[in-house]
Scaffold this motif. Sequence first.
Motif, short mmCIF file in Angstrom:
data_model
loop_
_atom_site.label_atom_id
_atom_site.label_comp_id
_atom_site.label_asym_id
_atom_site.label_seq_id
_atom_site.Cartn_x
_atom_site.Cartn_y
_atom_site.Cartn_z
N GLY A 133 -3.31 -6.13 -8.01
CA GLY A 133 -3.02 -5.99 -6.59
C GLY A 133 -2.59 -4.59 -6.23
O GLY A 133 -2.06 -3.85 -7.08
N VAL A 134 -2.85 -4.20 -4.98
CA VAL A 134 -2.46 -2.89 -4.48
C VAL A 134 -1.81 -3.06 -3.11
O VAL A 134 -2.34 -3.77 -2.25
N ILE A 135 -0.64 -2.44 -2.92
CA ILE A 135 0.06 -2.46 -1.63
C ILE A 135 0.13 -1.03 -1.12
O ILE A 135 0.60 -0.13 -1.82
N ILE A 136 -0.36 -0.82 0.10
CA ILE A 136 -0.34 0.51 0.72
C ILE A 136 0.58 0.45 1.93
O ILE A 136 0.39 -0.37 2.83
N GLU A 137 1.59 1.33 1.96
CA GLU A 137 2.54 1.38 3.06
C GLU A 137 2.38 2.71 3.80
O GLU A 137 2.57 3.77 3.21
N GLY A 138 2.02 2.63 5.08
CA GLY A 138 1.87 3.83 5.90
C GLY A 138 3.15 4.17 6.63
O GLY A 138 3.85 3.29 7.13
N HIS A 139 3.48 5.48 6.69
CA HIS A 139 4.70 5.95 7.34
C HIS A 139 4.42 7.17 8.20
O HIS A 139 3.37 7.83 8.04
N ALA A 140 5.35 7.48 9.08
CA ALA A 140 5.22 8.64 9.95
C ALA A 140 6.57 9.32 10.08
O ALA A 140 7.62 8.73 9.77
N CYS A 141 6.56 10.56 10.56
CA CYS A 141 7.82 11.25 10.85
C CYS A 141 8.31 10.83 12.24
O CYS A 141 7.66 10.04 12.93
N ALA A 142 9.44 11.36 12.66
CA ALA A 142 10.04 10.94 13.93
C ALA A 142 9.58 11.78 15.11
O ALA A 142 10.03 11.56 16.23
N ASN A 152 7.94 12.83 5.18
CA ASN A 152 8.01 11.57 5.91
C ASN A 152 6.63 11.10 6.36
O ASN A 152 6.45 9.91 6.64
N ARG A 153 5.67 12.01 6.45
CA ARG A 153 4.30 11.67 6.85
C ARG A 153 3.53 11.32 5.57
O ARG A 153 2.89 12.18 4.95
N ARG A 154 3.56 10.06 5.19
CA ARG A 154 3.10 9.68 3.86
C ARG A 154 2.52 8.28 3.84
O ARG A 154 2.69 7.50 4.80
N ALA A 155 1.87 7.96 2.74
CA ALA A 155 1.44 6.60 2.42
C ALA A 155 1.82 6.33 0.97
O ALA A 155 1.47 7.09 0.07
N LEU A 156 2.55 5.26 0.76
CA LEU A 156 3.00 4.89 -0.59
C LEU A 156 2.05 3.85 -1.15
O LEU A 156 1.81 2.80 -0.54
N VAL A 157 1.48 4.15 -2.32
CA VAL A 157 0.52 3.25 -2.98
C VAL A 157 1.20 2.63 -4.20
O VAL A 157 1.62 3.35 -5.11
N THR A 158 1.33 1.30 -4.20
CA THR A 158 1.93 0.57 -5.31
C THR A 158 0.86 -0.30 -5.97
O THR A 158 0.28 -1.17 -5.30
N VAL A 159 0.61 -0.07 -7.24
CA VAL A 159 -0.41 -0.80 -7.98
C VAL A 159 0.26 -1.72 -8.99
O VAL A 159 1.08 -1.26 -9.81
#
Length: 554
Positions: A472-481, A543-550
């Motif tokens: 499984g792969v979880i992708i979390e998208g984030h942004a700055c303020a 803060n402008r990122r995407a975290l990929v968890t495998v």
Amino acid sequence: MTKKELNSVAVKRSVLRSPDRLASSLLIVIFSLFLIITSVCYAVPPSRGEGKDLKERIALFPFVNLSEDRDALRYVMPVLRARLEGKGFDLVDEDSLNRFLLKERVRATGYISRDMARKIGKELNVTAVVLGSVNLFSRRENPGIGFSARLVDSSSGLILWADNASATGDDFTSILGLGRVKTMDKLLPRVVDRLFVSFTFTPPRKEMEDTYRIAVMPFRNNSGVSDAGMIATYMFLVELFKNPVFEPVEYGEVRRAVVDLRVRERGELDYRDMKALSDSLGVDGFLVGTVDTYSDGLNASSPPEVSIAARIVDARKNRLLWCDSSQLSGDDNVIILDWGRIRSVDKVASRVVLKLVERAEKVCGRTDPSVSGPSSVVGGVFKKVTLEGTVPVVSRPPPEIKKVVPVIPMSRDLQKKSETCQGSEIEQRSSPITGKFQTTIYFDYSSAEISEDAYRTLPGFIDSLKDGEITGVIIEGHACAHGPKQFNFEISRRRALAVKEFLIKHVNIAEGRILIRYFGEDRLLYPEIPTKENINDPEVKKNRRALVTVTCRQ
């Protein structure tokens, strides 16, 4: 008998009856006075929030949503408002509150600083502010919901009331399966009522000379579950407030000091940062720690499980005052059948937090607290430790006592047979290991394009796991303020989708194994105050990122 004689008899009878009438009148007057005095003495004055004639004006901040359901607040907030209004409180209307939050650029509503509390008290004429978090909101077959909430005084910024509440539909099941709550619309009001049953404007009475003023720092999250660290932070804040020994500082004030002093690490505290924070907050010590396990146990065969390590660092003597850890599973307290089973992970977490706070109370409640730990040996190890650098996340274990084992001579043949047996035994006991691996992809401002660096790092990251099976792969998208909040939410969604499409197209990962989440600016890696000057700062860029968890089975 003459008329004159008859009048004389009537006068005599009237004189004889007059004492009875006078006595009766006196008895009536005395009885009336008794009723008036009794009603005054035994009348129960309406408590704050319960009497219709005595209303406290309060502001209900939108709770921060730490659950996995993005629509949770749409269900929760109307019920919270209705229950507070039903208790007789005068709530600030939503339009006035939203205008204030927009004018003051308040983005995070799960906490409030002292200055902001005073400002809202003056401008909106409120006595206090209700704020909190939704820790659990599940609309599955067994619905579940959990809260942490606080009432903060608008004039002083002090916590007046705090509590946790959570339940699942199965928690109401009685004998023969009766009473089970199957839908969220029926469960939600019950849990909100449970949350507000202790609601009051009068804080618990504590002996100020004996209380330990403490700041709860954001917990580090090593569990792999989003926001588990903040859930633990808010729960510790509640349980410390309810404990007679501790006086916790409102987390909004801690957050203000963290941003002002640029304290970045979660779960750690540098000595210099501790000195500066202590001077700013006026606290005796700090609670820091880490969440190692936060499993919701969705599988029937795996109950919810939580493991937390915590410690208190004394700011006055620059030393570790207390450290401990606790782990609890939902099945640990089962008595018979399902009696005693805990079905929600946030309730398990609340039990763990309560247990740790009660243990810390035994140390900090002393007149001259000494260092304590899980055992007396640990207390001896840390007794003279001073903080010269960074305080470790997990306390140093006590020195092991080496046992001297006599060496028995063995022939070469026996030695070879022993090694062969040990090798075969290890092979028989070995089982597949499941691990989680993470990498982060960064983006330019207002962009969701995969950078050239990501084109190289992502395939290389996946190739490094080729020996295992990706489950499984979880992708979390984030942004700055920077920018409008709605835009940041949308750009975080586009970033998560961009990474997903890249993994499907270039790395050949099945679409069904990829799950995306997006949080906008709600989960900043580094605190920031958006200005034109710092839009390209290194911290803001992260803060402008995407975290990929495998998740990989090896």
